[in-house]
Design a protein around this motif. Structure first.
Motif, PDB file in Angstrom:
ATOM      1  N   ASP B 205       8.405 -32.433 -12.642  1.00 17.53           N
ATOM      2  CA  ASP B 205       7.870 -33.771 -12.360  1.00 17.53           C
ATOM      3  C   ASP B 205       7.592 -33.976 -10.871  1.00 17.53           C
ATOM      4  O   ASP B 205       6.775 -34.805 -10.493  1.00 17.53           O
ATOM      5  N   GLU B 206       8.318 -33.225 -10.034  1.00 17.48           N
ATOM      6  CA  GLU B 206       8.161 -33.424  -8.596  1.00 17.48           C
ATOM      7  C   GLU B 206       7.167 -32.451  -7.977  1.00 17.48           C
ATOM      8  O   GLU B 206       7.013 -32.420  -6.753  1.00 17.48           O
ATOM      9  N   ALA B 207       6.533 -31.656  -8.818  1.00 21.89           N
ATOM     10  CA  ALA B 207       5.565 -30.693  -8.279  1.00 21.89           C
ATOM     11  C   ALA B 207       4.394 -31.446  -7.647  1.00 21.89           C
ATOM     12  O   ALA B 207       4.008 -32.516  -8.120  1.00 21.89           O
ATOM     13  N   PRO B 208       3.838 -30.878  -6.573  1.00 24.93           N
ATOM     14  CA  PRO B 208       2.714 -31.566  -5.937  1.00 24.93           C
ATOM     15  C   PRO B 208       1.518 -31.633  -6.880  1.00 24.93           C
ATOM     16  O   PRO B 208       1.325 -30.743  -7.714  1.00 24.93           O
ATOM     17  N   ALA B 209       0.737 -32.694  -6.749  1.00 28.18           N
ATOM     18  CA  ALA B 209      -0.430 -32.855  -7.619  1.00 28.18           C
ATOM     19  C   ALA B 209      -1.447 -31.752  -7.324  1.00 28.18           C
ATOM     20  O   ALA B 209      -1.542 -31.266  -6.191  1.00 28.18           O
ATOM     21  N   ALA B 210      -2.177 -31.353  -8.365  1.00 22.45           N
ATOM     22  CA  ALA B 210      -3.195 -30.316  -8.182  1.00 22.45           C
ATOM     23  C   ALA B 210      -4.400 -30.934  -7.471  1.00 22.45           C
ATOM     24  O   ALA B 210      -5.009 -31.863  -8.004  1.00 22.45           O
ATOM     25  N   ARG B 211      -4.673 -30.428  -6.273  1.00 18.95           N
ATOM     26  CA  ARG B 211      -5.784 -31.003  -5.509  1.00 18.95           C
ATOM     27  C   ARG B 211      -6.751 -29.898  -5.118  1.00 18.95           C
ATOM     28  O   ARG B 211      -6.331 -28.832  -4.673  1.00 18.95           O
ATOM     29  N   PRO B 212      -8.043 -30.156  -5.238  1.00 20.15           N
ATOM     30  CA  PRO B 212      -9.017 -29.166  -4.799  1.00 20.15           C
ATOM     31  C   PRO B 212      -9.056 -29.097  -3.268  1.00 20.15           C
ATOM     32  O   PRO B 212      -8.556 -29.999  -2.600  1.00 20.15           O
ATOM     33  N   ASP B 213      -9.628 -28.035  -2.775  1.00 24.27           N
ATOM     34  CA  ASP B 213      -9.763 -27.869  -1.325  1.00 24.27           C
ATOM     35  C   ASP B 213     -11.141 -28.399  -0.927  1.00 24.27           C
ATOM     36  O   ASP B 213     -12.164 -27.812  -1.306  1.00 24.27           O
ATOM     37  N   PRO B 214     -11.209 -29.498  -0.186  1.00 22.11           N
ATOM     38  CA  PRO B 214     -12.527 -30.076   0.129  1.00 22.11           C
ATOM     39  C   PRO B 214     -13.384 -29.142   0.967  1.00 22.11           C
ATOM     40  O   PRO B 214     -14.625 -29.260   0.989  1.00 22.11           O
ATOM     41  N   ALA B 215     -12.744 -28.196   1.657  1.00 23.09           N
ATOM     42  CA  ALA B 215     -13.505 -27.291   2.515  1.00 23.09           C
ATOM     43  C   ALA B 215     -14.140 -26.156   1.718  1.00 23.09           C
ATOM     44  O   ALA B 215     -15.004 -25.442   2.224  1.00 23.09           O
TER      45      ALA B 215
END
Lengths: 452, 427
Positions: B205-215
């Motif tokens: 539950d505390e895992a970081p959210a999956a975020r794309p790399d904007p670069a």
């Protein structure tokens, strides 16, 4: 009914269990003895209603209990299911028969009465407590017996090895002494012309020195040989500690037999008590109307049981992937039919039959209106073929789907092998090893929520 | 010092980027540092073997950039207790499907190969399964030296002991292989950013959210999970599907796409316990063209699974049932030899099957790899209720048979049972 919470549930060898149980397939995983104890404690605690197992809707109704926890064995579960399936018809027929004969009809499934001092349930629970304690005692004795027999075997081997060693050494020294004596005799007979035992030349002036040396060596060999002779004589009889171990073994063996007898006596008492709470067999009735009503009731029960077995056969076929094809009624309960290596069903097939019958009974009883929202299983899985066991998980996931909750108390590695199938799983910690009572295990399939 | 490497750190996750090769990796906390340090030597060997093609193609402006998406290999799966050369036949099937997929990949030449979880069938796979995977990865490295192999652990690859990283962690040491076994990992290859989210991290539950790399030009998410189309409203962490160019999923054994760019590749073999449910599904893997945003399915030849049409018979006629089973199995094109076969029977009573168990069924089972017989019960869901009149009539019949009631048996039965409608069936 389904288990909502464990409030310090006590079972032998395990620290008190506290947990909130979810819906779906829930596993409690431990060593075989711990799992068996927890399973038994869970079922009986819920049945007695001592508060250690919180069940939604209070204590289980008598007509549901055998379906939920398997109390009373498979026969009780099948009978309970048959009563639910045959339902109002059976109640009506039995009531009509009671009116005709003046007997009281078998009570329909109803909420249980409050526990009283003379309540057979309390007596059964007490007897089961004693049974658990006697079984533990027997297990300890059997453990001690295994330990003692191991010690006896080891001590016995050591003794035989030492005796053999002494025998071998003694024979070697005897041979050596004989050889030296014959050389001395040769030298004595040959005098200065006797050949040197090392280089073969005549001994001449060295005769005396060589004779002295050989004699000293012979005496030394004889002395050592005498020591080995005494040693061999010492080892002729069993050593003291081996005799003591054997004596202990006899005592422990007697204690094991006594323990087994005590367990059997308590088991018989439990059986008698359980039989006492079951409906009494019908007395032979002379009235033809009563006989016809009795026959009709039997037909209704038989038809319901046939439905349960047919459903159970379907589940067993799926679990065994076709090894068991159907299940029929036998003299001692349901029997597997199919194609078996060796021609007859084995323990693994009987284990599948038992589980399949319980699941089928729960399903059809629930469809007939039984207030059942869960069940506790496990024991039969220990006997199953590993491949069947994996397919059983699928069947239990299905069951949890239509039932609500299936609590699997097991010593198998199913959680390791099929983690995604479980909604929740806990490892049972051993009190003896100082472990925590329940350790949550990472199970379940991950879910993502797609947005955007 | 860490020449050539620069770090960026944000919250709990960190990403290391090699400024020379353009390859980066991320993770959380100290483990990421350990991985990066450990990876320096193999990165250099990777760079030596790395031509220019991969980096050139995985950069903006390439005409086609293709990633291959495989999932649910289940190496080490075994079933049906049938062996060849000392090994379970189904285990060989699964291994064979994987190696055929590798051959196909070598022909297609994708720019990256993704394995989206459940590489093994169990967290402690047999050595033969490890050997099969290692052989497949080695072949990929030989035939496609430019294409990195990116592996994400599924539940079957994850030990239930939290400190045990699982078997896949061993592959992480191989050059050109990124195997995320427990923590999420970002991998940067040219303009492509791949986020590997292993099973354990998806349960956290505390895992970081999956975020794309904007670069990055392309963002690709790899995980092993259930997910539904936005409208279905499934549980679990939210994934902004629009932010990713492709979401490669594992966990469904049948190829499926809740959104055009969110796909399960399906398993390489029919590894479920009821394989005939997938009898009509082709098995294989996907490729996704990042430029054209187009998926292509690459089928593989796997063991045949046959689900026969139900045999309809009258109850109590085992001889006819026997004839029909023999007839139907004889009519299977190419025979049933070596196949996984399901025979469904409708209308028969369970005991009618006794006509098969003596010799026919053992003979058929000796030919097929596996043959299952299922009774299809049409009455399974039929209401088990009988009319009150049936019950009364039956009671009257029983009474008459016992010499009771006489001509009034029906009236007496009705009187005994009362007027309320009984509900249970008798037969």
């Amino acid at each position: 009914m389904r288990v909502v919470r464990l409030n310090g549930l006590r079972a032998a060898g395990v620290a008190p269990l506290d947990a909130v149980l979810e819906n779906g397939l829930v596993a409690l995983v431990g060593f075989p003895e711990e799992a068996a104890e927890v399973r038994r404690a869970l079922v009986w605690s819920a049945a007695v209603g001592d508060g250690a197992v919180e069940v939604d809707g209070g204590r289980p109704a008598p007509g549901v209990e055998p379906l939920w926890g398997g109390t009373g064995g498979l026969a009780a579960a099948l009978d309970a299911a048959a009563r639910w399936i045959a339902g109002p018809s059976l109640t009506r027929v039995e009531a009509a028969r009671a009116r005709v004969t003046g007997e009281s009809p078998a009570p329909p499934p109803a909420p249980p009465a409050e526990t009283a001092e003379g309540d057979p349930r309390v007596l059964i629970e007490n007897a089961l407590g004693e049974l658990r304690s006697r079984e533990r005692e027997l297990r300890d004795l059997r453990g001690e017996w295994a330990e003692v027999t191991g010690d006896i075997e080891q001590a016995s081997m050591e003794w035989l090895r030492e005796r053999q060693d002494a025998e071998t050494q003694l024979l070697a020294y005897r041979d050596r002494a004989r050889e030296l004596k014959s050389r001395l005799a040769e030298i004595q007979a040959g005098g200065p012309d006797a050949p040197c035992p090392t280089c073969g030349r005549p001994l001449a002036d060295h005769l005396k020195d060589v004779r002295v040396q050989l004699r000293e060596e012979w005496e030394s060999v004889v002395q050592d040989g005498l020591w080995w002779k005494r040693r061999r004589e010492q080892l002729e009889g069993k050593p003291e500690h081996l005799r003591a171990l054997e004596g202990r073994g006899v005592r422990v063996s007697a204690a094991v037999e006594g323990g087994a007898e005590r367990v059997e006596r308590v088991r018989t008492r439990v059986g008698d008590l359980e039989a006492a709470v079951e409906p009494r067999p019908r007395s032979d009735v002379a009235l033809p109307e009563a006989r016809a009503l009795g026959a009709l009731a039997d037909e209704l029960r038989g038809a319901a049981l046939a439905r349960v077995l047919r459903e159970a056969g379907r589940i067993a076929e799926r679990i065994t992937s076709g090894r068991v094809l159907w299940i029929r009624t036998g003299d001692r309960g349901p029997v597997a039919e199919g194609v078996f290596p060796g021609g007859v069903p084995l323990a693994r097939d009987r284990a599948v039959v038992e589980l399949a019958c319980r699941v089928a009974a729960a399903r059809l009883a629930r469809e007939a209106g039984a207030p059942l929202r869960g069940m506790v299983v496990g024991e039969s899985l220990e006997w199953m073929d590993p491949e069947d066991r994996l397919r059983t998980v699928d069947a239990l996931v299905d069951a949890a789907g239509w039932l609500g909750q299936v609590v699997l108390v097991t010593a198998t590695d199913l959680v390791e092998l099929r983690p995604e199938a479980f909604a929740q799983a806990f490892a049972l910690g051993s009190a003896a090893r100082g472990e925590g009572a329940l350790t949550p295990l990472p199970v379940g399939a991950a879910e993502l929520r797609l947005v955007g | 010092m860490w020449r050539g490497w620069s770090w960026c750190r944000s919250g709990r996750s960190s990403t290391a980027v090699c400024s020379r090769s353009g390859i980066g990796r991320g993770g959380t906390g100290r483990s990421a540092g350990r991985r990066t340090r450990r990876s320096r030597s193999r990165r250099s060997s990777h760079r030596r073997r790395d031509g220019t093609r991969s980096r050139r193609r995985l950069r903006r402006g390439a005409d086609a950039v293709v990633v291959a998406h495989l999932a649910d290999l289940h190496l080490g799966f075994s079933a049906y207790d049938r062996s060849e050369a000392g090994r379970n036949v189904r285990e060989l099937d699964v291994e064979g499907a994987f190696l055929r997929a590798v051959e196909e990949l070598a022909r297609i030449r994708p720019d990256a190969v993704i394995l989206a979880g459940d590489v093994f069938d169990r967290p402690d796979p047999p050595a033969s399964a490890l050997v099969a995977l290692a052989r497949g990865v080695e072949l990929l490295r030989e035939r496609l030296p430019d294409a990195p192999v990116l592996i994400c652990a599924g539940p079957r690859d994850t030990s239930r002991h939290r400190r045990d990283p699982g078997v896949l962690a061993a592959l992480d040491t191989l050059p050109g292989v990124e195997a995320a076994a427990d923590a999420p990992r970002s991998v940067r290859i040219g303009d492509l950013h791949v986020l590997l989210m292993p099973h354990r991290s998806t349960l956290d539950d505390e895992a970081p959210a999956a975020r794309p790399d904007p670069a990055a030009r392309w963002n690709l998410l790899v995980t092993h999970a259930r997910a539904d189309a936005p409208a279905a409203g499934s549980a679990g962490p939210a994934i902004d599907a629009a932010a990713w160019d492709y979401v490669a999923l594992g966990g469904e054994h049948v190829q499926r796409a809740p959104l055009p760019h969110v796909r399960w590749a399906g398993s390489l073999e029919r590894i479920g316990w009821r394989p005939w449910e997938e009898a009509l599904e082709e098995k294989g893997f996907l490729t996704w063209d990042l430029e054209a945003r187009r998926a292509t399915f690459h089928p593989l030849t796997v063991r045949a699974v046959v689900s026969l049409a139900p045999i309809r018979v009258q109850p109590g006629d085992p001889a006819r049932l026997r004839r029909r089973v023999r007839q139907l199995t004889d009519e299977v094109p190419g025979g049933i030899d070596g196949k996984i076969v399901l025979v469904r029977i409708q209308g028969a009573r369970p005991e009618d099957l006794s006509g098969l168990t003596e010799d026919l069924l053992p003979a058929l089972r000796a030919r097929a790899l596996h043959l299952s017989i299922v009774l299809v019960d049409q009455q399974r869901h039929a209401a088990p209720r009988a009319a009150a009149e049936d019950l009364k009539a039956r009671l009257a019949a029983l009474m008459q048979a016992d010499g009771a009631g006489g001509d009034d048996a029906h009236a007496r039965a009705a009187a005994l049972l009362g007027e309320a409608a009984p509900e249970a069936t008798i037969s």
